[in-house]
Motif scaffolding. Structure first.
Motif, PDB file in Angstrom:
ATOM      1  N   ASN A 223      27.588  64.734  33.869  1.00 54.77           N
ATOM      2  CA  ASN A 223      27.283  63.443  33.235  1.00 54.77           C
ATOM      3  C   ASN A 223      26.572  63.626  31.894  1.00 54.77           C
ATOM      4  N   ARG A 224      27.142  64.439  31.060  1.00 54.04           N
ATOM      5  CA  ARG A 224      26.560  64.723  29.745  1.00 54.04           C
ATOM      6  C   ARG A 224      27.026  63.657  28.747  1.00 54.04           C
ATOM      7  N   TYR A 225      26.076  63.028  28.080  1.00 53.01           N
ATOM      8  CA  TYR A 225      26.426  61.917  27.190  1.00 53.01           C
ATOM      9  C   TYR A 225      25.374  61.748  26.106  1.00 53.01           C
ATOM     10  N   THR A 226      25.715  60.961  25.103  1.00 55.95           N
ATOM     11  CA  THR A 226      24.783  60.583  24.036  1.00 55.95           C
ATOM     12  C   THR A 226      24.788  59.062  23.892  1.00 55.95           C
ATOM     13  N   VAL A 227      23.730  58.533  23.283  1.00 57.75           N
ATOM     14  CA  VAL A 227      23.627  57.086  23.035  1.00 57.75           C
ATOM     15  C   VAL A 227      23.377  56.845  21.549  1.00 57.75           C
ATOM     16  N   ASP A 228      23.660  55.601  21.128  1.00 57.89           N
ATOM     17  CA  ASP A 228      23.403  55.245  19.730  1.00 57.89           C
ATOM     18  C   ASP A 228      21.998  54.673  19.581  1.00 57.89           C
ATOM     19  N   SER A 229      21.701  54.169  18.409  1.00 57.04           N
ATOM     20  CA  SER A 229      20.362  53.670  18.113  1.00 57.04           C
ATOM     21  C   SER A 229      19.995  52.445  18.945  1.00 57.04           C
ATOM     22  N   ASP A 230      20.996  51.754  19.463  1.00 59.72           N
ATOM     23  CA  ASP A 230      20.734  50.589  20.311  1.00 59.72           C
ATOM     24  C   ASP A 230      20.706  50.937  21.799  1.00 59.72           C
ATOM     25  N   GLY A 231      20.890  52.215  22.126  1.00 63.58           N
ATOM     26  CA  GLY A 231      20.849  52.644  23.521  1.00 63.58           C
ATOM     27  C   GLY A 231      22.172  52.552  24.242  1.00 63.58           C
ATOM     28  N   PHE A 232      23.253  52.222  23.507  1.00 65.38           N
ATOM     29  CA  PHE A 232      24.573  52.139  24.131  1.00 65.38           C
ATOM     30  C   PHE A 232      25.258  53.502  24.115  1.00 65.38           C
ATOM     31  N   LEU A 233      26.201  53.690  25.034  1.00 69.72           N
ATOM     32  CA  LEU A 233      26.919  54.953  25.132  1.00 69.72           C
ATOM     33  C   LEU A 233      27.651  55.247  23.832  1.00 69.72           C
ATOM     34  N   ALA A 234      27.409  56.448  23.300  1.00 66.92           N
ATOM     35  CA  ALA A 234      28.053  56.844  22.051  1.00 66.92           C
ATOM     36  C   ALA A 234      29.127  57.908  22.270  1.00 66.92           C
ATOM     37  N   GLY A 235      28.973  58.743  23.260  1.00 62.19           N
ATOM     38  CA  GLY A 235      29.963  59.786  23.494  1.00 62.19           C
ATOM     39  C   GLY A 235      29.685  60.525  24.800  1.00 62.19           C
ATOM     40  N   ARG A 236      30.710  61.215  25.272  1.00 65.10           N
ATOM     41  CA  ARG A 236      30.594  62.004  26.498  1.00 65.10           C
ATOM     42  C   ARG A 236      31.047  63.441  26.247  1.00 65.10           C
ATOM     43  N   PHE A 237      30.505  64.346  27.052  1.00 63.06           N
ATOM     44  CA  PHE A 237      30.884  65.755  27.004  1.00 63.06           C
ATOM     45  C   PHE A 237      31.361  66.180  28.390  1.00 63.06           C
ATOM     46  N   ALA A 238      32.196  67.195  28.398  1.00 67.27           N
ATOM     47  CA  ALA A 238      32.707  67.705  29.677  1.00 67.27           C
ATOM     48  C   ALA A 238      31.582  68.373  30.472  1.00 67.27           C
ATOM     49  N   ASP A 239      31.724  68.317  31.805  1.00 63.47           N
ATOM     50  CA  ASP A 239      30.769  69.038  32.665  1.00 63.47           C
ATOM     51  C   ASP A 239      30.892  70.531  32.394  1.00 63.47           C
ATOM     52  N   ARG A 240      29.842  71.235  32.638  1.00 66.95           N
ATOM     53  CA  ARG A 240      29.858  72.680  32.417  1.00 66.95           C
ATOM     54  C   ARG A 240      28.947  73.359  33.434  1.00 66.95           C
ATOM     55  N   SER A 241      29.039  74.676  33.514  1.00 66.27           N
ATOM     56  CA  SER A 241      28.170  75.459  34.394  1.00 66.27           C
ATOM     57  C   SER A 241      27.909  76.801  33.733  1.00 66.27           C
ATOM     58  N   GLY A 242      26.883  77.485  34.211  1.00 70.43           N
ATOM     59  CA  GLY A 242      26.545  78.776  33.630  1.00 70.43           C
ATOM     60  C   GLY A 242      25.486  79.493  34.453  1.00 70.43           C
ATOM     61  N   THR A 243      25.291  80.761  34.118  1.00 69.96           N
ATOM     62  CA  THR A 243      24.270  81.577  34.763  1.00 69.96           C
ATOM     63  C   THR A 243      23.083  81.728  33.832  1.00 69.96           C
ATOM     64  N   ASP A 244      21.916  81.416  34.337  1.00 64.55           N
ATOM     65  CA  ASP A 244      20.693  81.520  33.549  1.00 64.55           C
ATOM     66  C   ASP A 244      19.873  82.710  34.017  1.00 64.55           C
ATOM     67  N   VAL A 245      19.355  83.473  33.074  1.00 66.70           N
ATOM     68  CA  VAL A 245      18.479  84.606  33.362  1.00 66.70           C
ATOM     69  C   VAL A 245      17.186  84.408  32.576  1.00 66.70           C
ATOM     70  N   ASN A 246      16.065  84.474  33.285  1.00 63.62           N
ATOM     71  CA  ASN A 246      14.769  84.258  32.656  1.00 63.62           C
ATOM     72  C   ASN A 246      13.800  85.361  33.038  1.00 63.62           C
ATOM     73  N   VAL A 247      12.869  85.653  32.157  1.00 67.04           N
ATOM     74  CA  VAL A 247      11.708  86.458  32.529  1.00 67.04           C
ATOM     75  C   VAL A 247      10.610  85.482  32.922  1.00 67.04           C
ATOM     76  N   LEU A 248       9.715  85.909  33.793  1.00 67.95           N
ATOM     77  CA  LEU A 248       8.661  85.017  34.253  1.00 67.95           C
ATOM     78  C   LEU A 248       7.341  85.760  34.370  1.00 67.95           C
ATOM     79  N   VAL A 249       6.275  85.006  34.207  1.00 72.56           N
ATOM     80  CA  VAL A 249       4.923  85.499  34.485  1.00 72.56           C
ATOM     81  C   VAL A 249       4.255  84.455  35.373  1.00 72.56           C
ATOM     82  N   ASN A 250       3.408  84.908  36.289  1.00 68.19           N
ATOM     83  CA  ASN A 250       2.738  83.960  37.168  1.00 68.19           C
ATOM     84  C   ASN A 250       1.329  84.412  37.512  1.00 68.19           C
TER      85      ASN A 250
END
Length: 215
Positions: A148-175
């Motif tokens: 459900n990737r989308y953008t809106v215009d200055s009035d808050g109305f739907l301006a455009g849509r993008f295709a769904d996507r997926s990916g692998t994320d790799v992060n370093v972490l400190v805790n």
């Protein structure tokens, strides 16, 4: 006669010394075996598992545009931790997470779901008497889906849509963690953690509580 008596005395000393040395050797062996058994038992006692819940702030670097930072809940994660050696231990999490990024002018809105694993090595750090938190570092690997990737215009109305996507994320972490004994076999762990991407798009700062059971 004197030679015979001297020989008997020397023989007695040698036999007594051998017996004493053998006794000492046996005691040392039993002590080592006892320490080894205690070490193994301590290692087993320090193996814990349980669940974690938390919340934090997440940012997403979408390839089609900017997104805003969002408050995100992590309702559930499985945790396993065990001592490796001395004051070192490993901390493993298997988790599911979801977040909704709202669209605004110049920012993409989308829904994200993630399945992932976090692994870190942690060590006690003596700061003050009675306060010995653990400091850790490691990696986060997840499979993320963006819908459900989308953008809106200055009035808050739907301006455009993008295709769904997926990916692998790799992060370093400190805790940073601190823990309290709840009972003989239960403990509570508070964790503050920061994730930074090295092969993905997600970064976050989160706080969580883990409820662990020792076995």
């Amino acid at each position: 006669m004197r030679i015979t008596l001297l020989t008997l005395v020397l023989a007695f000393i040698v036999v007594s010394g051998s017996a004493h040395a053998a006794a000492i050797g046996q005691l040392e062996k039993e002590h080592v075996e006892s320490e080894h058994a205690e070490t193994e038992q301590a290692g087993k006692e320090r193996a814990e598992f349980g669940y974690l819940l938390g919340a934090g702030v997440m940012t997403l670097d979408d390839p089609d545009g900017a997104t805003g930072a969002e408050f995100v809940l992590q309702p559930f994660a499985l945790v396993y931790t065990a001592r490796i050696r001395g004051s070192w231990r490993h901390w493993l999490e298997l988790y599911y997470q979801q977040a909704t990024f709202d669209a605004s002018l110049g920012r993409i809105g989308e829904e994200m779901t993630r399945f992932g694993m976090r692994l870190s090595l942690q060590k006690y750090l003596m700061i003050a008497a009675g306060f010995t938190p653990r400091i850790g570092a490691g990696f986060d690997i997840s499979r993320s889906n963006y819908a459900n990737r989308y953008t809106v215009d200055s009035d808050g109305f739907l301006a455009g849509r993008f295709a769904d996507r997926s990916g692998t994320d790799v992060n370093v972490l400190v805790n940073v963690l601190n823990e309290w004994a709840w009972s003989k076999n239960r403990s509570v762990h508070a964790k503050l953690e920061y994730l930074s991407p090295i092969g993905g798009e997600v970064s976050s700062l989160s706080a969580s509580l883990a409820f662990l059971f020792r076995y």
